[in-house]
Design a protein around this motif. Sequence first.
Motif: not given
Length: 786
Positions: A526, A544, A595, A597, A600-601
């Motif tokens: 993450t 990100p 990651t 994360d 998941r975006e």
Amino acid sequence: MRATLRWAHADFRAHRGEALFVVLASAGIIASLLLAGALFSYAANPWQRVFNQSHGAHIWLHTRAGADMAALSRVEGVAALSGPYRTAATTVESRGARVGVTLRAAEAVPPETGRPLVTAGNWLTGPDEAGSSAAGAGAGAGTGNEAVVLEVSVARALWAEPGDTIRVTGPDGAPHALRVTGIAEVAEPRYHPGGGPGIGWVLSGTLDGIAHGDTGQSVGLRLADPDDTDFTVQRAVTVLGADRVAQVTKWQQARAEAGGDDRLLGQMFAVFGLGALLAAALAAAGAIGARVRGQLRDIAILKAVGFTPGQVARGFLVQHLAFALLGVALGTAAIALLGARIPGRIGEAAAVWQDLPGHTALMIGVPCGAVLLIAAATGLSAWRAGRVPPVPVARAAQPSAAPMTALGRRALGVRVPPALVLGWRAAFPRRGRTLVPVARLALPLLLITVALVAWSTLDQFRSRPAQMGLPAALTVRAGQPAASSEAELERALAAVPDVASVHPGAEMAALVPGQTGTITLRGLGTARDPYPSKVVEGRAVSGPDEAVAGQGLLDLLGVRVGAWVRMTVEGRPQILHVVGRTIEPESGGRVITTTIDALRERDPELRSDFHALVLREGADPRAVGAALAGTAGGTLEVRETPNPVDRLEPARGVIAALIAVLALIGLTELLTLISTGVRDRGRDLLALKAIGLTPRQIGSMIVTAAGLTALASAVAGTALGLLSGRWLVDTQGASSGIGAGIAQLPPLPVMATVIIGSVLGAVAAAALPAARAARRRLADSLSETL
């Protein structure tokens, strides 16, 4: 020609010792090269080696019960059958790992065709033999004949070893405990997660207790002509009935799965083989050239009595070609007849080599190539012999060594031992005469150092996997947990002793721009707790939409670190910024990691497929895996992270044998240099005796000169070998997709051992020639002045 042959015969009778050395040197070099070829073929063709040793089947048919397997023996082109074996599909668990395995009912005596090769433990034993060892065992352990032999890839996935007890769940769901008695290799497709089931062997009574009659059948077909595989499959399916054949496995499929290992090992050993051939050629040329130089006085006399330069050249060429042919024949015959009797892996490789592809070509090509190289070296030396002046006095008047330098005179003046000063002068007489012997002796040491770099790299994968792109030792998968239970699972995994960190992950296939290829997109860790990837270029993920990629992916897309990469995942675009390059041993390096994360975006409903566990330093993955088996109600599937060094284990024995072969070539070169040096300094030794040097001082001078030459060669060879080895291993890593940056230099004590061992070997080899030279009387050395 008659006079030339008579002189060659007389010269042979007068110099039998030198001729014997040339013959033995040629035989030893040829034997070394043939053994190297056997070892390379043994290690670089693992599937073919297992297939030949096991007398493997070209086709495996897996059918439903009731098929008439006996009819297959009458199919045209079928030379032998393996089986048929009754089979049952089961699930095997051990130490938290779960693997699908097809159990085969085998006999206490392994079959001749398709025979499993037991690499650890023992084969199955009959009930009468095993019953006594199982007397008094509990019901959970089963009776004495409830034993199993696992295929090696299955045993690796289960972390199972001989003596372990595994849990087998049959078709009816009832558990059974089986004791692992052995681990075996077969020339069939290996087990890998997500693929087909693995293979295990049990006795018929054990299979009856597990499957209760609900079994299928497997049979192996060995063909007279492997090229007729497809045609034979069609005929076999027609004989059995298409409705009864569940699966067909062909030998090409199994060989293709092992093809990556063949290519990697083949490329690595090809470099070593070419280097060994070059070193051997130089050693043979040096031995022949030394013998020609030792007969300059005889050549001058021949020319003085009327021999033409052509006659002298032909005489040497005929004589040394005969020596070369004799040596090559002796070396080849020794390996062909006695190679299989050498103890250890070398003998095993020589025995198996006879049935491997390329055996005949190497057995013919290596000796023929060696004869051509020796002929070229002999031709050059013979041409030089033809140019020798017919007046020996002119040659004798030339200085045989460099004059004493001011530094040497000053060293003698301050009472430095004369043996050391004169030994230095003898070892490094002139720049040209110094570089040639040092370079020739440094070549085998360079190749030995390169081999040690490869060995150290393999050790690094095993001892420090985190530094080689494998920080997570275990991978845990659960049966699609709910969002609330995923956090609980992570806390439960983190609470297990010796687990340092837990990283959720997900993998999926992605299409590259243009949709011309598929890569692996991995979300791991993450943003708050990133995965500790081994970054060798650029930096790690810290924001990100950032990612790191393997060398294979960068090469596939033709991009470098810093580029933005667009890919398509399940019909949706995903754009990532490549900020670093990692060492990526999986999927040929065609992996891009970000990651979870970031994934998941794109897909908010994405859930982790697995959890990567980084263990504390020194923790045992097997012990941690066993501790994880009871976590989350026993629903976890725990696997050890695959290590590429497992596929390269045969390389260790081959590298060790290669070092021995190169050491033999280096010893041949060293003996040539020592004998040449003693002979060329014959007039110097006469002068030194005349001015009062004792025999001990003369012997010490010769030994010191050999030791200093070996020291210079060892330092130069190891230094260049470290640079060349790092470049070679990194280049191989980059070409395989793993990426550059994996090369590991050998420890300093190892390199010091190589240098010290070379010097001590030179001193030991020079001891006998030095003693003989020191004992020679002045009258014996008068001929050296001519």
